[in-house]
Design an enzyme around this catalytic site. Sequence first.
Site, PDB file in Angstrom:
ATOM      1  N   ARG A  72       0.818  -1.219   0.000  1.00 35.24           N
ATOM      2  CA  ARG A  72       0.000   0.000   0.000  1.00 35.24           C
ATOM      3  C   ARG A  72       0.850   1.267   0.000  1.00 35.24           C
ATOM      4  NH1 ARG A  72      -2.046   1.730   4.325  1.00 35.24           N
ATOM      5  NH2 ARG A  72      -2.527  -0.289   5.225  1.00 35.24           N
ATOM      6  N   TYR A 124     -13.674  18.572 -14.980  1.00 34.04           N
ATOM      7  CA  TYR A 124     -14.107  17.182 -15.114  1.00 34.04           C
ATOM      8  C   TYR A 124     -15.237  16.947 -14.099  1.00 34.04           C
ATOM      9  CZ  TYR A 124     -13.908  12.125 -14.898  1.00 34.04           C
ATOM     10  OH  TYR A 124     -14.240  10.802 -14.926  1.00 34.04           O
ATOM     11  N   ASP A 127      -4.643  20.332 -13.872  1.00 31.87           N
ATOM     12  CA  ASP A 127      -4.968  19.015 -14.422  1.00 31.87           C
ATOM     13  C   ASP A 127      -4.554  19.058 -15.899  1.00 31.87           C
ATOM     14  OD1 ASP A 127      -6.257  16.886 -15.755  1.00 31.87           O
ATOM     15  OD2 ASP A 127      -7.911  16.854 -14.330  1.00 31.87           O
ATOM     16  N   LYS A 137      -6.115   8.194 -19.469  1.00 38.62           N
ATOM     17  CA  LYS A 137      -6.396   8.762 -20.786  1.00 38.62           C
ATOM     18  C   LYS A 137      -5.173   8.644 -21.697  1.00 38.62           C
ATOM     19  CE  LYS A 137     -10.168   9.625 -18.563  1.00 38.62           C
ATOM     20  NZ  LYS A 137     -10.472  10.880 -17.909  1.00 38.62           N
TER      21      LYS A 137
END
Length: 394
Positions: free
Chosen positions: A59, A112, A184, A209
């Site tokens: 983790r 977004y 972003d 993306k």
Amino acid sequence: MVNSNWNFETKAVHVGSDPCPVSGALVSPIYQTSTYTFKTTKEAGDVFAGELDGFVYGRSSSPTQKELEMKIAALEGGEACRVFASGMAAISATCTALLQSGDHVICDTVLYGGTYGLFQDILPKFDVSASFTEVTDIENLRNALQPNTKFVYIETPANPTMKVIDIAETAKFCKEHGLTLIVDNTFMSPYFQQPLEHGADIVIHSATKFMGGHGDLLAGAVIGSKKFINENLQVSLTKFGGIISPFTCFLLKRGLQTLALRMEKHNQNALEVARFLENHPKIESLAYPGLESFTQHELVKKQSSGYGGLIAFELKGGIETGQKFCDSLKMIHIAVSLGDVGSLIQHPASMTHRGVPVEERRKHGITDGLIRLAVGIENAKDIIADIEQALDQI
Ligand SMILES: *Cc1c(COP(=O)(O)O)cnc(C)c1O
């Protein structure tokens, strides 16, 4: 071996991609393990204390993740990078790393959908307020500024309208007021735009993306100073647990090696498609940053070396015509997401931005008939032929 003089394409191939030192394998293996062993408690203690390099538990990090982070940091021109299980995990971890109750943030009006929801619905539950304003005008930033403002958050070009924000000018305002500027950079990818170079402090990607590029993974990335990434952000990663899997790191590393080639082709195809659509009698309006007719074309040229693969357009006739058009496409799939090798089309009003209040959405250019086309790397002639036959149906 990393050479800081390497150009983008070379970094994309070689940084973080050394052969395996144990087996000599050209491509380093995926360490599919949840935890790591130590020879002695002393060794374990030294790794925990950060005095010895090593891995502890899945983790926190993994070898494949570390290599991937080196590659992404090099491509964005940043000191350090942390990757996450998704773009939203990266965005929310950045927020929890920077904010505390009572803080205020400023974001642009076009974001977004998931990010909008985070600022609008989730953060207020923890007493963090957000002002949504048109960051394109610095005067609006000045008006939104509060004594407790921590950061300014923008996308450029913004999803889905393609509105462009001047990164350097926004960064200048942020520096003057002690604010962190977060960009972003999903739509341009580091190949076409590197916001840190223009004064941004933190860059975020939905690596799902263009960076991944093949529609087969979800991932997010945050690039910034070593201090922010390794101290603040690492805590948010391990405590909230939005860790990426070693296999996804492997896929993303592989995808990044061809980022430059793919971005060139996305760009070239999108320009051809935009030129075809621009003069078509059934098109009401069209936004593609690479067209001379795009209102912010000069600004894009100033801060980006290309225009990307996204086109936003509106058909004459509104919502039903838009739906009929999308439904008539034969090769181009109706799907959210973008930056995939295959062209994808979506209708924000009924898909990605349905959570944004109608009035709010319309006010910021996300009209009922707006269509977002993510142009793939197929042959442009085939993309145009599919669009043409669908236009003939309406
Ligand atoms: C898709 C996307 C996100 C969210 O990323 P996920 O990987 O889907 O979590 C954030 N910002 C932009 C601009 C996006 O397109």
